[in-house]
Enzyme design. Structure first.
Site, PDB file in Angstrom:
ATOM      1  N   TYR A  89     163.210 -26.457 118.521  1.00  0.00           N
ATOM      2  CA  TYR A  89     163.158 -25.518 119.645  1.00  0.00           C
ATOM      3  C   TYR A  89     163.450 -26.188 120.970  1.00  0.00           C
ATOM      4  O   TYR A  89     163.019 -27.318 121.214  1.00  0.00           O
ATOM      5  CB  TYR A  89     161.753 -24.898 119.745  1.00  0.00           C
ATOM      6  CG  TYR A  89     161.698 -23.498 119.208  1.00  0.00           C
ATOM      7  CD1 TYR A  89     162.206 -22.435 119.944  1.00  0.00           C
ATOM      8  CD2 TYR A  89     161.153 -23.232 117.967  1.00  0.00           C
ATOM      9  CE1 TYR A  89     162.165 -21.146 119.448  1.00  0.00           C
ATOM     10  CE2 TYR A  89     161.109 -21.940 117.459  1.00  0.00           C
ATOM     11  CZ  TYR A  89     161.624 -20.902 118.199  1.00  0.00           C
ATOM     12  OH  TYR A  89     161.586 -19.641 117.710  1.00  0.00           O
TER      13      TYR A  89
ATOM     14  N   ASP B 181     152.575 -28.778 120.297  1.00  0.00           N
ATOM     15  CA  ASP B 181     153.724 -29.577 120.730  1.00  0.00           C
ATOM     16  C   ASP B 181     153.409 -30.567 121.837  1.00  0.00           C
ATOM     17  O   ASP B 181     154.080 -31.594 121.955  1.00  0.00           O
ATOM     18  CB  ASP B 181     154.877 -28.660 121.149  1.00  0.00           C
ATOM     19  CG  ASP B 181     155.605 -28.069 119.940  1.00  0.00           C
ATOM     20  OD1 ASP B 181     155.500 -28.647 118.843  1.00  0.00           O
ATOM     21  OD2 ASP B 181     156.280 -27.043 120.096  1.00  0.00           O
TER      22      ASP B 181
END
Lengths: 652, 652
Positions: free
Chosen positions: A399, A312
């Site tokens: 998320y 990420d």
């Protein structure tokens, strides 16, 4: 009572709280400095050249220059030169690394990068890629066959990883996967499965398309999480409490640190020092701490899922994905907020309002206490535990990661990450667990909805400078000792501490959980009065390690997660545990490869890499939005002070 | 908006908050009931009989009676009979177990206990024993030789354990060790070493005395922790924040539970149920939870120390050691306080003011959130995390344990224990680490002061009733799976979940840390709509296990710490993991011995025993008073609800 010592708490740009805006050599780029980069790069290339900025960040001055400035600067003393590091794609074909002098707005260097892997995705190219399917006839036909409306389709870009491909197979391609709104905002609960769209980002066109067949899209009902969309009955409910803070936060207790921002890492804490009441001086603890990489592999082998092994920070930019914090909800009422800036693909500075909040936290906890009932009069002394929290939320697609750096008066720095937001779910035929006989790669959460099993590994770069640069790593192992002769003691056993100093990088690799070892970082050149080396201890929270095979391409790229602890000698170029170019990386530039040099780390300027892990087996409570699951770690003084540093804390 | 469902939050006696004072079958004894015990026992024995009460507690009604009362009671329905269980020493020679009918004030049974071990120490006998040395000529001579003044001496009683002695060697003896005040209240930092005083508690006389030689008493300077005794410079200091709570706490969110008190266990949480908004009903979670034993072995083999292997609940009474909480310091300003009662040795009820506090906690955290930037309009939904905390502090001599039971709206019960207070230190000749060449059994903290290495193991009794009594324990193991054929996927590996149902007690014993296993407790007879068994998951905090040899007498007595997790079938008599009679116990009545029966535990009413451990290597920051070190565990719903139970929580 003596006067409260003066502290400087540096903020890196304008904020709503009343502080002096000192500049600091580690300040992130200001909007004007982004423009300076833009100007320099534009004049460096011809007008016909297309330049896309994939990364612009501060090129940090040498550590020695920063420390010298911190210790000697006066209002008039010159700060180290301001420079930027840039990664750009030129003419959609080559990757360039540039250095820019921010004051002069000139190019200092321009190097072609010819290694493997690609830089962060820009927002703009993700948006463009996500729009491609709706202009692609076979996709529209797939929608028609499924009875879905194009207007309700939203697509997302996914890095495709690397599975041993060579040559042309390594071009800058991604997968684009689509979700369906149609009555909900929770698109992540409504995947359109069975379709694989491959996009070449440089050519910005679809280069692969396959529709394997129809899988039901999970229903919209029950997925929307907006308060305004909920219907009775409601609950639970509580009597709201209010937190009221009378004064400003511009000088906080015994801590002094700098907060920076980077589009890749998000928050960067640097030059953190703590005031020693006994010694009446600031003492260094952490030169720099930040999230270096966040690896999220999913455990689903289906064609549309096997490559979902996200990095990420290196692929999407943990800082770039910062969510603006909602006052009174994301942070308590006593919080102050600060903005941050990132560049768009053309280098224009973009503001992120409320990127950070900072607040004093009192959760009702006790810093220390004792009741002494043995003395002639009962003594009860209690100190409340009040700390300072720096918070930032990064929402990487589905998320939400809540990142807290907490500074405790007792000398601890606690890092906590809270996982919330939306699961990545796979659409499936199943409506009941009894129908599942083969491998489902996850857990059934609702009709047609499989929550995929996955992990989260957060690797932190912690450049500890415990009371100075030269530090050593001590593995403090507790081991059972048999009492050899029962005449010496009625006991048969006890444990004692065996301290091993890690000499080289290979000594320092630790998988937690298998043996009892305390992680101590000391300055071997500084001792307390009774002779203990001054130190800090890293106390892990939840411990998890990878369960993938070492020879799996996915794990080769994420080899930095193999150990929970690594220690390396400080090296300016070693910032990103997964390498600088993570998209389609091959694992040839990771913490694991650097560490193969097995460099000396004793009595050196060292960096600790700590990996915090979660294995996530989803459950129905995570649907349609997850209650926060938190973990973290603590850096806690261990013989750093001569005694309890909050013995004489003010009594509030 | 529908009305807020009505909850009953039972308090067990009068408190300052405005609630209805319903009685509950699990209420601890009221002052009147203690008097009823006293009356019954006095009339049962002759006037010439000496009776000392070592334990008086509620004899709980059968679980079925309690549950039936809870589900069917009306204001007029009869509660189960109120009974007390008593352990008394009669004529200083025999141990009796009595049952008393509290309403009739009659003895229901009186049984002589003839097994090994002795009951809790009473305060009165500890006080008497502690006074003996100052009337003992050889001790006064020892003081004289050390130049110490009797007026500054304070002594403490220590259980002596069991090291294989038989017959007379097993009498009711203890060690009495002394400390020195002389200018400080921190007596625990000033041990008078080298002297071993053995006291027979039944005869209340010194039966052994040895002075091995003079060891320096650590200096008083720097040990006093009272705020009033500190001198400048002061710090750190913060701007105090205030927590303001507008309303009362009489009905709290979605939780319903009962809080009790026991002189041995301290707080007892029972009949905890959570309101399910979707089902509009309360559902059971925990029938009873309490600290069953707290084992604190020290790792020092010297003559005055080897036996220091404390069982704080079974020897000293974790509830008996409750410290009155200091408002505004031990608990936040919005807390409400409640008293508790314990019996003195004669059975008189004694009040413990402010034994508990209960408060709503908002630490600035987020219950869940998501920012959706992919939708046409950015969506940000955030819910603040507000929970309810029940707190009690037990000060067992030097250590203060802060015990929190936290109820979260999301369905979690978090148990946290904070360790603070004073270390147990040993006086020594050393003034610098360089002088230590032999085994010091600890860490030098200050001149002449060794902080002894030790452990804390807290074993909790958790009688889970997940949505009903019949529960099963699932070991949910995550294991690497190799992908057999690379033609099926470019991946080489992934992990999947392998669930093993524990059939008998031996299946359920788990040492955490060695393998990746999730601990799931389900009701196998209740399924969610998509077919998952409803369950709760136990999420461990810091994990530690014993480092003593299995054949060590100390470890035989504490064999219940050998595994972090045990599961047993519910058995009314199995409450105390170390046995009912822990003082001088021989390990013949522990969780480890009960579990050897290897009873069936699948689809039964089961009890989980969870041990939370700390290995404590002291450091200078722990001197002269320790900053709090916390750990705990969380019981978190896992497919208990159909979906996130706080999706529709009120927005505050």
């Amino acid at each position: 009572m003596s006067k409260i010592p003066t502290f400087l708490f540096f903020f890196f740009f304008s904020s709503t709280i009343s502080i002096s805006l000192s500049s600091h050599p580690l300040d992130p780029l200001s909007p004007a400095e982004f423009t300076s980069v833009q100007t320099a790069v534009r004049s460096h290339y011809s007008n016909h050249t297309s330049v896309a900025f994939h990364y612009i960040g501060l090129k940090e001055p040498p550590k020695s220059a920063v420390l010298s400035w911190l210790h000697h600067h006066t209002p008039s003393s010159a700060a180290p030169p301001r420079r930027a590091f840039i990664i750009a794609r030129v003419n959609h074909t080559t990757t360039h690394e540039l250095t820019v002098d921010l004051t002069q707005s000139t190019i200092l260097s321009d190097q072609l990068y010819t290694g493997s892997g690609y830089p962060l995705f820009t927002f703009e190219e993700q948006i463009a890629a996500n729009a491609l399917p709706l202009g692609h006839a076979p996709f529209l036909e797939s929608l028609r066959r499924r009875g879905l409306h194009g207007a309700e389709i939203l697509c997302q870009t996914y890095g495709i990883g690397w599975f041993g491909e060579q040559g042309k197979g390594c071009s800058r391609i991604v997968r684009v996967m689509c979700n369906y709104l149609d009555g909900t905002v929770n698109l992540f609960m409504r995947p359109v499965e069975g379709i694989a769209v491959t996009v070449d980002l440089d050519r910005m066109e679809i280069v692969g398309y396959r529709d394997r067949g129809i899988v039901p899209v999970p229903k919209a009902d029950g997925t929307d999480y907006r308060g305004s969309k909920q219907r009775p009955p409601f609950g639970p409910g509580v009597n709201a409490i209010n937190v009221v803070q009378p004064n400003n936060l511009n000088r906080w207790a015994n801590w002094d640190f700098h907060l920076g921002f980077d589009m890749r890492a998000g928050p960067i804490i640097s030059t953190a020092s703590i005031f020693d009441v006994d010694k009446q001086t600031f003492r260094r603890v952490l030169y720099r701490g930040f999230l270096s990489e966040l690896f999220v592999p999913y455990m689903d082998l289906t064609e549309e899922w096997y490559y979902r092994t996200f990095f990420d920070a290196g692929e999407f930019g943990y800082g770039l994905c910062t969510s603006s914090l909602l006052p009174g909800a994301d942070c308590p009422d006593n919080a102050v907020f600060m903005e941050a800036y990132f560049p768009d693909k053309d280098g224009n500075p973009q503001q992120l309002p409320n990127a950070f909040c900072i607040f004093e936290r009192y959760a009702g906890d006790v810093m220390w206490r004792h009741t002494e009932a043995a003395t002639p009069e009962v003594v009860t002394e209690v100190r409340r535990d009040v700390s300072l929290v720096v918070r930032m939320v990064s929402t990487v697609g589905n998320y939400d990661y809540i990142n807290d750096w907490e500074f405790k008066q007792s000398g601890s720095i606690k890092v906590t990450v809270g996982l919330t937001g939306l699961l990545e779910v796979r659409g499936a035929d199943y409506t009941h667990k009894d129908q599942i006989h083969d491998e489902s790669y996850g857990q059934i959460l609702s009709e047609n909805t499989i929550g995929s099993n996955h992990d989260h590994f957060l690797t932190y770069h912690l450049d500890l400078d415990v009371d100075g640069e030269s530090n050593s790593f001590l593995k403090s192992k507790l081991k059972t000792v048999r009492v050899p002769n029962r005449t010496t003691s009625p006991r048969k056993s006890y444990w004692r501490v065996f301290v091993e100093t890690a000499k080289t990088e290979s000594d320092a690799k630790i998988k937690l959980g298998s043996e009892q070892v305390d992680l101590i970082f000391v300055n071997p050149n500084k001792k307390t009065m009774v002779g203990n080396p001054v130190g800090y201890r890293l106390i892990p929270g939840s411990v998890a390690g990878p369960l993938l095979s070492d020879d799996d391409y996915v794990q080769i790229r994420a080899a930095f997660t193999e150990y929970n602890v690594w220690v390396t000698p400080y090296n300016e170029s070693e910032k990103w545990a997964g390498g600088v170019y993570v998209d389609r990386s091959r694992g040839d530039d990771t913490l694991a490869t650097w560490s193969m040099k097995d460099r000396e780390i004793e009595d050196r300027d060292i960096v600790v890499w700590y990996t915090l892990g979660f294995h996530h087996v989803p459950c129905q409570e995570d649907f349609p939005v997850m209650p926060t699951l938190s973990s973290g770690f603590e850096l806690r003084p261990a013989n750093f002070f001569e005694r309890n540093p909050v013995l004489k804390a003010y009594i509030s």
